[in-house]
Design an enzyme around this catalytic site. Structure first.
Site, short mmCIF file in Angstrom:
data_model
loop_
_atom_site.label_atom_id
_atom_site.label_comp_id
_atom_site.label_asym_id
_atom_site.label_seq_id
_atom_site.Cartn_x
_atom_site.Cartn_y
_atom_site.Cartn_z
N SER A 165 14.84 22.26 -15.70
CA SER A 165 13.63 23.00 -16.00
C SER A 165 14.03 24.28 -16.72
O SER A 165 15.14 24.79 -16.52
CB SER A 165 12.91 23.32 -14.69
N LYS A 223 16.01 22.39 -10.59
CA LYS A 223 15.29 21.14 -10.87
C LYS A 223 16.13 20.07 -11.55
O LYS A 223 16.96 20.35 -12.41
CB LYS A 223 14.07 21.43 -11.77
N GLU A 250 9.86 9.01 -16.69
CA GLU A 250 8.48 9.44 -16.96
C GLU A 250 8.05 9.06 -18.37
O GLU A 250 6.91 8.64 -18.61
CB GLU A 250 8.36 10.96 -16.78
N HIS A 298 0.83 -1.22 0.00
CA HIS A 298 0.00 0.00 0.00
C HIS A 298 0.86 1.26 0.00
O HIS A 298 0.43 2.32 0.46
CB HIS A 298 -0.94 0.06 1.21
#
Ligand code: ARG
Length: 460
Positions: free
Chosen positions: A279, A285, A292, A158
């Site tokens: 970024s 970043k 992804e 979980h």
């Protein structure tokens, strides 16, 4: 003047621009050129052996096809759109090369059995490089596992910390998934490996062909049993897409973990710079774009499985032109999965782990509560359910007092049961917890080392 030899004289008008546009498949099926020529060579040899064409003609055709293969491979050929597809392009190249003998090649054959033969050969060939990619990823995971049989990390259910495990144990879970992918691929190839060549358009042929001969030449295991089924069957492509979908699903789960682990709140890993991006506005970043994109690609891969099923579900027997889209679907799915496997392999070969942070995450989470409950069962003769409830009470007590289990004093523990002793406290140790999971397939260094050994033998 009609340029496409498959356009018969009874069609009085040329195809409209729009029909040409929707009908041309050469931009996609040019990727079948090797398999198309291989299939044609086998067919020509069979026609010669069966005396359907003269030996002289067979040799002329085979040599012509071989030299066309060389020209295409060396980039000397530009395919023609007006010739529709790879089959008509190769036939027309053959006409140019050897003259009208080329017209004999299509004896006892249809584009319907030709294309499905090419397609099966392509999937079979490319499944070999796919299997290699899967194996490389397994190898990189096993390398990380080998170095980390004692590296502690939280195991989750979980997405809540459940029990301590080693990083090696985590890596080996993926090795198994990929192992199943490889055996699924192999299994799918076994069913695919029947030769459709010689089925003709749908009914078979009245020429005295020898399908066993082309079966042997093309390395199939047997000829397909029913000509009508052979030319309309794309089950092998559906199965291949399913195998690709499941691989992609596995890679997506893996990518998701890498994304989570690289998040500042987890901070388990340092992403390789080569697989991260910055970024355009926030100078600090470091984004996990590689992972992804792997996660994102699973979407079109899975959709493509659906797309082919939807094409098939409405088709009466046998061939219909809808089937032409099968190749676009399979090629692009294959490309995506091949690429994402490569990205993940690179990821695992360059990723580094913040071992202290991972261990700290276990330390902070009462992850050894089950080990304590097990001790109660083994030493105080409680049933597991009794031990479970007693441990639950102790966890609640620790929470109320803002402590972790390992910070409780023996006297505090004894308030719950007098027989709890110093030995019981040892079960709160993470190292002990992991060391004791000696069951087959468990996370103890001993079991994990055995799993690594078995995996190397089985997969590498
Ligand atoms: N380009 C076609 C395809 O990919 C080849 C088969 C054409 N067959 C036909 N009956 N028109 O499906």
């Amino acid at each position: 003047m009609k340029k496409n030899p498959s356009r018969n004289i009874h069609l009085k008008k040329n195809p409209s621009k729009l029909l040409e546009k929707i009908n041309n498949s050469i931009d996609t099926d040019h990727r079948l050129y090797k398999e198309d020529i291989e299939g044609s060579i086998a067919h020509a040899k069979m026609l010669g052996k069966q005396k359907i064409i003269f030996k002289k003609e067979e040799l002329k055709i085979v040599n012509g096809l071989k030299s066309i293969l060389k020209s295409i491979t060396s980039g000397k050929i530009t395919f023609k759109k007006e010739l529709e597809d790879i089959h008509m392009n190769v036939e027309s190249l053959l006409f140019k090369k050897i003259g009208k003998t080329a017209g004999k090649l299509h004896t006892a054959r249809s584009r319907n059995d030709q294309v499905v033969t090419d397609f099966k050969l392509w999937i079979r060939n490319n499944s070999v490089s796919l299997d290699k990619q899967l194996q490389i990823l397994q190898k990189n995971l096993i390398k990380v596992a080998n170095k980390n049989t004692n590296t502690i990390m939280p195991g989750y259910t979980h997405l809540q910390v459940a029990q301590p495990i080693s990083l090696a144990h985590h890596c080996l879970a993926y090795v198994e998934m990929l192992g199943r992918d490889r055996s699924r691929l192999l299994d799918c190839m076994k069913r695919l490996n029947e030769n459709p060549l010689g089925s003709g358009a749908l009914a078979g042929t009245s020429f005295p062909i020898d399908r066993n001969f082309t079966t042997k030449l093309l390395n199939f295991s047997r000829p397909t049993a029913n000509a009508l089924d052979s030319v309309s069957d794309r089950d092998f492509a559906v199965e291949f897409l399913f195998v690709l979908s499941l691989i992609s699903t596995h890679l997506s789960r893996m990518a998701e973990e890498i994304i989570l682990w690289s998040n500042q709140q987890f901070n388990f890993i340092i992403l390789p710079d080569e697989l991260a991006t910055g970024s355009s506005i926030m100078p600090q970043k470091k984004n996990p774009d590689g992972a992804e994109l792997v996660r994102g690609k699973a979407s079109s891969v899975i959709s493509n499985l659906n797309a082919l099923l939807i094409i098939l579900k409405g088709l009466p027997l046998a061939y219909s032109k809808d089937l032409q889209d099968d190749k676009k679907i399979v090629f692009s799915t294959f490309d995506d999965v091949y690429l994402t496997l490569g990205v993940m392999s690179e990821m695992w070969s360059k990723i580094s782990f913040n071992n202290n942070i991972m261990a700290e995450a276990v330390n902070n989470s009462n992850a050894t509560a089950t080990d304590f409950a097990n001790w109660l069962v083994q030493n105080l003769q409680l049933s597991f359910r009794e031990a479970y409830h007693l441990t639950g009470k102790i966890v609640a007590y620790a929470d109320e007092n803002n402590k972790k289990l390992h910070q409780l004093k023996l006297t505090e523990l004894q308030k719950f049961n007098k027989k709890i002793n110093k030995e019981a406290k040892k079960t709160f140790s993470i190292e002990e917890s992991i060391k004791n999971k000696k069951s087959f397939g468990g996370t103890s260094p001993q079991s994990v080392k055995q799993t690594i050994k078995n995996a190397i033998k089985k997969y590498l």
